[in-house]
Design a protein around this motif. Sequence first.
Motif, PDB file in Angstrom:
ATOM      1  N   ALA A  20       0.831  -1.209   0.000  1.00 19.85           N
ATOM      2  CA  ALA A  20       0.000   0.000   0.000  1.00 19.85           C
ATOM      3  C   ALA A  20       0.865   1.259   0.000  1.00 19.85           C
ATOM      4  O   ALA A  20       0.557   2.235  -0.691  1.00 19.85           O
ATOM      5  N   TYR A  21       1.945   1.241   0.760  1.00 18.89           N
ATOM      6  CA  TYR A  21       2.872   2.371   0.783  1.00 18.89           C
ATOM      7  C   TYR A  21       3.466   2.594  -0.607  1.00 18.89           C
ATOM      8  O   TYR A  21       3.528   3.722  -1.104  1.00 18.89           O
ATOM      9  N   MET A  22       3.904   1.514  -1.245  1.00 20.00           N
ATOM     10  CA  MET A  22       4.479   1.638  -2.579  1.00 20.00           C
ATOM     11  C   MET A  22       3.437   2.135  -3.583  1.00 20.00           C
ATOM     12  O   MET A  22       3.748   2.961  -4.445  1.00 20.00           O
ATOM     13  N   LEU A  27       1.451   6.339  -7.130  1.00 18.80           N
ATOM     14  CA  LEU A  27       0.325   7.166  -7.566  1.00 18.80           C
ATOM     15  C   LEU A  27       0.621   8.650  -7.395  1.00 18.80           C
ATOM     16  O   LEU A  27       0.217   9.478  -8.219  1.00 18.80           O
ATOM     17  N   THR A  28       1.338   9.008  -6.355  1.00 22.57           N
ATOM     18  CA  THR A  28       1.692  10.407  -6.116  1.00 22.57           C
ATOM     19  C   THR A  28       2.733  10.883  -7.121  1.00 22.57           C
ATOM     20  O   THR A  28       2.615  11.959  -7.698  1.00 22.57           O
ATOM     21  N   GLU A  32       0.072  11.647 -13.456  1.00 20.90           N
ATOM     22  CA  GLU A  32      -0.336  11.881 -14.849  1.00 20.90           C
ATOM     23  C   GLU A  32      -0.077  10.674 -15.750  1.00 20.90           C
ATOM     24  O   GLU A  32      -0.507  10.664 -16.897  1.00 20.90           O
ATOM     25  N   ASP A  33       0.651   9.685 -15.243  1.00 20.71           N
ATOM     26  CA  ASP A  33       1.108   8.584 -16.083  1.00 20.71           C
ATOM     27  C   ASP A  33       0.482   7.224 -15.759  1.00 20.71           C
ATOM     28  O   ASP A  33       0.548   6.312 -16.566  1.00 20.71           O
ATOM     29  N   LYS A  73      10.651   3.424  -8.069  1.00 19.04           N
ATOM     30  CA  LYS A  73      10.186   4.539  -8.894  1.00 19.04           C
ATOM     31  C   LYS A  73      10.986   4.632 -10.192  1.00 19.04           C
ATOM     32  O   LYS A  73      10.426   4.923 -11.243  1.00 19.04           O
ATOM     33  N   GLN A  74      12.277   4.384 -10.129  1.00 13.61           N
ATOM     34  CA  GLN A  74      13.096   4.428 -11.341  1.00 13.61           C
ATOM     35  C   GLN A  74      12.679   3.340 -12.320  1.00 13.61           C
ATOM     36  O   GLN A  74      12.581   3.583 -13.525  1.00 13.61           O
TER      37      GLN A  74
END
Length: 94
Positions: A20-22, A27-28, A32-33, A73-74
């Motif tokens: 959920a944290y990930m 999402l944050t 837009e993607d 994220k990368q």
Amino acid sequence: MKSIVRIEYCPKCHWMLRAAYMAQELLTTFEEDIKSVTLEPSEVNGKFTISVNDNQVFDRKSYGGFAEIKEIKQLVRDIVNPEKTLGHSDRKPQ
């Protein structure tokens, strides 16, 4: 077309909060993607994988543990928006 992310986690290992944290971070960062992030309890013990558009980008077992959120994220960025800068998360340790 916006991407769909799926995080499959082991509920017996109590990894739902990590998933959920990930999901929240992704999402944050990629508002837009990314169209959606789905959290899916796995039937396989010890499983924690992340897929983008049905292509697996992270597997805890193959990686040898959990990656830091900046690494996740990368990996996601490289698929959903390769031109996007992640600011300080893009810097390599010196």
